[in-house]
Design an enzyme around this catalytic site. Structure first.
Site, PDB file in Angstrom:
ATOM      1  N   SER A  96       0.829  -1.207   0.000  1.00 38.02           N
ATOM      2  CA  SER A  96       0.000   0.000   0.000  1.00 38.02           C
ATOM      3  C   SER A  96       0.863   1.257   0.000  1.00 38.02           C
ATOM      4  O   SER A  96       2.012   1.244   0.453  1.00 38.02           O
ATOM      5  CB  SER A  96      -0.908   0.011   1.233  1.00 38.02           C
ATOM      6  OG  SER A  96      -1.670  -1.172   1.286  1.00 38.02           O
TER       7      SER A  96
HETATM    8  N1  SAH Z   1      -0.591  -5.072   4.167  1.00 37.99           N
HETATM    9  C1  SAH Z   1       0.099  -5.076   2.881  1.00 37.99           C
HETATM   10  C2  SAH Z   1      -0.883  -4.964   1.752  1.00 37.99           C
HETATM   11  C3  SAH Z   1      -0.928  -6.194   0.923  1.00 37.99           C
HETATM   12  S1  SAH Z   1      -2.152  -6.175  -0.346  1.00 37.99           S
HETATM   13  C4  SAH Z   1       1.121  -3.984   2.885  1.00 37.99           C
HETATM   14  O1  SAH Z   1       1.746  -3.775   3.894  1.00 37.99           O
HETATM   15  O2  SAH Z   1       1.356  -3.353   1.899  1.00 37.99           O
HETATM   16  C5  SAH Z   1      -3.477  -7.033   0.443  1.00 37.99           C
HETATM   17  C6  SAH Z   1      -3.237  -8.473   0.741  1.00 37.99           C
HETATM   18  O3  SAH Z   1      -4.462  -9.005   1.220  1.00 37.99           O
HETATM   19  C7  SAH Z   1      -2.824  -9.352  -0.422  1.00 37.99           C
HETATM   20  O4  SAH Z   1      -1.590  -9.934  -0.146  1.00 37.99           O
HETATM   21  C8  SAH Z   1      -3.923 -10.396  -0.511  1.00 37.99           C
HETATM   22  O5  SAH Z   1      -3.470 -11.704  -0.866  1.00 37.99           O
HETATM   23  C9  SAH Z   1      -4.464 -10.376   0.914  1.00 37.99           C
HETATM   24  N2  SAH Z   1      -5.819 -10.917   1.088  1.00 37.99           N
HETATM   25  C10 SAH Z   1      -6.913 -10.778   0.313  1.00 37.99           C
HETATM   26  N3  SAH Z   1      -7.963 -11.452   0.837  1.00 37.99           N
HETATM   27  C11 SAH Z   1      -7.506 -12.022   1.990  1.00 37.99           C
HETATM   28  C12 SAH Z   1      -8.098 -12.852   2.989  1.00 37.99           C
HETATM   29  N4  SAH Z   1      -9.382 -13.243   2.930  1.00 37.99           N
HETATM   30  N5  SAH Z   1      -7.336 -13.230   4.024  1.00 37.99           N
HETATM   31  C13 SAH Z   1      -6.036 -12.872   4.121  1.00 37.99           C
HETATM   32  N6  SAH Z   1      -5.420 -12.108   3.207  1.00 37.99           N
HETATM   33  C14 SAH Z   1      -6.139 -11.683   2.153  1.00 37.99           C
END
Ligand code: SAH
Length: 268
Positions: A111
């Protein structure tokens, strides 16, 4: 869900970059403050920067966050303490402190710093904090590369971070292993079900957006706690949404539009 047991703690502390004061990273193994009282905010000063030419990229990023409305010095300090470049591919390292989302593989993104800081500030303002202003146990949905979890780890006693994609879960584990953070627990699992073993949570933050906030998250939230999550708004829009849980029930507040990857079910 597999591999759901919290991992053993890492032994040491987050490495701090040059020119940053240590954040309050001494997390110890104190009793979780999920049901503690809010208040007792520490009175730290926000970083002050004078000579922009000589600022390292991360300090410039923090300065920009402060200019763009992030007020809480604890959040600015946390953002100043964490090496974002360690969480992106080395080819993208030069862009790590730009205010932009960057690919982390499997179609997912780290993000934007401004969004991480905004959501963290909202969580800190509305979650359950102890007398030291630190959040109690926090649930982080969507570990991705682990960056948001590490920012939260500066401000919470424990961070339980769930990722549904094994490759990203492993990537986050590798990224964080080198930093030896004692209070992050990475879990491979479907975040839609939350993670009951750590409940109740002082706050829950999600980096993936669904049609609504899953019921499990509300159930696993402590009274006095807050959920910060992207939720589908009209048509193809998503809005940052707060759920505050009080003894009288839950209150939902819809804030600005955001753009997050979809919250998906299942583990892959
Ligand atoms: N927190 C991260 C953002 C990653 S993007 C950062 O620091 O930048 C969001 C993430 O959510 C992705 O890796 C995706 O695989 C995960 N995601 C989506 N649905 C999910 C679920 N039901 N449970 C766990 N993770 C999930």
């Amino acid at each position: 869900m597999s591999d759901t047991a919290p991992r053993p703690a890492f032994p040491a502390r987050v490495r701090l970059g040059p020119g940053t004061k240590p954040a309050n990273t001494t997390v110890g193994r104190t009793a979780p403050a999920a049901d503690g009282q809010a208040g007792g905010r520490s009175r730290q000063q926000a970083p002050v920067f004078r000579d922009r030419q000589r600022l390292p990229a991360r300090a410039q990023m923090v300065e920009q966050l402060a200019r763009n409305g992030i007020r809480d010095p604890r959040v600015l300090q946390a953002m100043a303490s964490v090496d974002r470049h360690l969480f992106v591919d080395s080819a993208l390292g030069s862009r790590a402190y730009e205010d932009t989302a960057l690919p982390i593989g499997l179609g997912q993104t780290i993000s934007k710093p401004s969004v991480v800081a905004r959501m963290t500030e909202l969580l800190l303002q509305g979650g359950v904090t102890g007398g030291d202003g630190r959040l109690g146990r926090v649930l982080d949905i969507g570990t991705g590369c682990g960056y948001q979890a590490l920012v939260l780890a500066q401000l919470a006693t424990e961070v339980y971070s769930l990722e549904r994609l094994r490759a990203l879960h492993e990537k986050a584990r590798a990224n964080l292993r080198q930093l030896r953070v004692p209070n992050i627990h990475l879990i491979l699992g479907d975040g839609m079900a939350g993670f009951g073993s750590g409940a109740p949570y002082a706050g829950i933050l999600a980096a993936a957006g669904g049609q609504q906030v899953p019921r499990a998250w509300v159930e696993q939230l402590a009274v006095g706690g807050r959920i910060v999550a992207p939720v589908a708004a009209a048509a193809s829009r998503q809005a940052l949404t707060l759920i505050d849980k009080t003894a009288d029930g839950v209150r939902q507040t819809v804030l600005e539009d955001v753009c997050f990857v979809p919250l998906k079910s299942g583990v892959g």
